[in-house]
Structures are given as C-alpha cells and as structure tokens.
Design an enzyme around this catalytic site. Sequence first.
Site, PDB file in Angstrom:
ATOM      1  N   TRP A   1       0.827  -1.189   0.000  1.00  0.00           N
ATOM      2  CA  TRP A   1       0.000   0.000   0.000  1.00  0.00           C
ATOM      3  C   TRP A   1       0.865   1.244   0.000  1.00  0.00           C
ATOM      4  CZ3 TRP A   1      -2.971   0.122   5.370  1.00  0.00           C
ATOM      5  CH2 TRP A   1      -2.082  -0.097   6.405  1.00  0.00           C
ATOM      6  N   ASN A   2       0.221   2.371  -0.379  1.00  0.00           N
ATOM      7  CA  ASN A   2       0.940   3.633  -0.525  1.00  0.00           C
ATOM      8  C   ASN A   2       0.208   4.742   0.206  1.00  0.00           C
ATOM      9  OD1 ASN A   2       2.888   2.739  -2.693  1.00  0.00           O
ATOM     10  ND2 ASN A   2       0.976   2.429  -3.798  1.00  0.00           N
TER      11      ASN A   2
ATOM     12  N   HIS B   1      -7.820  19.012  -7.596  1.00  0.00           N
ATOM     13  CA  HIS B   1      -7.986  19.250  -9.031  1.00  0.00           C
ATOM     14  C   HIS B   1      -6.755  18.775  -9.810  1.00  0.00           C
ATOM     15  CE1 HIS B   1     -11.703  21.542  -8.345  1.00  0.00           C
ATOM     16  NE2 HIS B   1     -11.121  21.774  -7.183  1.00  0.00           N
TER      17      HIS B   1
ATOM     18  N   HIS C   1     -10.266  15.076 -13.300  1.00  0.00           N
ATOM     19  CA  HIS C   1     -10.938  15.494 -12.070  1.00  0.00           C
ATOM     20  C   HIS C   1     -12.258  16.192 -12.333  1.00  0.00           C
ATOM     21  CE1 HIS C   1      -8.537  19.104 -13.110  1.00  0.00           C
ATOM     22  NE2 HIS C   1      -9.487  19.788 -12.504  1.00  0.00           N
TER      23      HIS C   1
ATOM     24  N   HIS D   1     -16.241  25.145  -6.301  1.00  0.00           N
ATOM     25  CA  HIS D   1     -14.865  25.413  -6.740  1.00  0.00           C
ATOM     26  C   HIS D   1     -14.674  26.871  -7.132  1.00  0.00           C
ATOM     27  CE1 HIS D   1     -11.026  25.062  -8.669  1.00  0.00           C
ATOM     28  NE2 HIS D   1     -11.504  25.067  -9.904  1.00  0.00           N
TER      29      HIS D   1
END
Length: 272
Positions: A76-77, A84, A88, A94
């Site tokens: 896993w990371n 954004h 996306h 926004h």
Amino acid sequence: MEQELHNTSQGGTSQGGLLGQLHASLLSGAIKVVDLTFPLSPDFPVIVLPPEFGQCAPFRRETVSRYDADGPAWYWNNISMNEHTGTHFDAPAHWITGRDIPCGTVDAIDPARFLAPAVVMDFSAEAAANADFILTADHIRDWEAKNGQIPPKHWVFFRTDWSKRAGTPSYLNLHEDGTHSPGPDASAMEFLVHERDAVGFGVETVGTDAGQASHFDPPLPAHAIMHGNGRFGLQCMCNLDQLPAFGAMIVATPLKIEAGSGSPLRVIALVE
C-alpha cells in the site's frame, strides 16, 4: 422472489428488470465500457497559475510497504494531491460564483447527478489548426444543425483530441504569456446552461476554460458561468474519440471529500 434471492446469494444475478438487462449487456459486450481517465501519476501535469497565486499540487506517492519488513503480506501507498489533479471533477463550490449554491460541494451533491448521458462535439480539426480555438454559441448551433440538438440534462463534452498531446510539453502548451489551449467563450457557456440545460462541460485540457481565458469577459467563463449555475466540470479526460456524438452514458463519481471543491475520479462511459 425466493429463487431470485437464492441466485443472488450464490453469486448469480437475476436477468429480470433493467439492472439485470444492463448486467447481461455488459457481460455479452453489447454495452462496452470506455475509460475516459488518465492514470494518476507524479508525471501527469497540473494547471499552472501565475506565480502570485497558490499552486495545484501534483500527485505524489510514498510506498508504506510492499511485501517487505514494513508489511510482509501487503502492499500500500500514502498518496497526496490537490483536489484538481489529473482527470478530475469540479463542483460548483470550486468557483466564487458557485460558493452559495446549495449542496455545492462534492459530499453534498445528490449522487444521482453523477450519472448522465453525454453529447460529444468534435472540434478536433479546429483545435489542430489553432491551439487557441474558441468555441462559441454559433459553433454549437452549427454543430447542432449537422448532428442534432443537444437534449437537456446531458454532459456536453468538447472533443479536441488534446489528450493525445499528453506526455509532451504541448499538453500544457505553456509560453511566456501563459498557456495556449482551446476552450469556450461566454456565449457558448450561456447557451449550454440556459438554452440546453447541460449537466456540465467536459474537456481534454487541464481546465474547462481556454488557456488565455483569464483575458475574456467575464474571465474564465466556463468556471464562472457553469459553476455559478450549479453545473459541473470535468477535465483532463481522454478517449473522447471512442464515443459517439449521442448515446454514451457517463459515470463520474468524485470522492466524497467533506466540503470538497472537486476530486480526482475515474470517469467511464457506457456505450452500446
């Protein structure tokens, strides 16, 4: 009913009903899934703003363990990025024009709105001839005269084949006076919102606006007009050349970030 429940519990699926028909069509290949998403990677470019403003962070990845002493059986990371970054979604919140839109952040939007059909307008030839090609309402009307009217409650995707520039400096196309890339003017956005009731606007470039749109009136009209009217944006998409002008169903579900202004996401299209 009991037999249907039994089939489902055994890993099967009932072939009755609309969802059963959809599942069968996916399994048979009658409906194909087209991925419109670039992989998130440290190398994928992000939008560059003038230096006096805060900047969009690129994707970063740090390995926690990969079948080693830090985790012998798992990989896993840790990841970090701007909302954004990469392919996306832009929520109404926004942009300043959308800050007071009810349910305007990604966690508050009705999830039913994340599924909608799309119209794909092909202006790739115009964008190839002119990196600063500006889409106007007249362009859209001319396109409709040849292809058919844009129905309400659809995504409108602006195909430019700009995604084919990915991996080269011409994707951002950054010059001394800023970026140069195609996008809409205010007339196009007003038309799509008020005349065609579009769900949102999707593009292959790093932003829904043209590279030089900060000089437009109003500045950055895709953001100002779309989000000010509670509509959405999708950017950094690819494979729009695999979609028909009409008929694709889009699934675009951003991460449910508390009070989020947007999110990287996996955009897919269902095509007969």
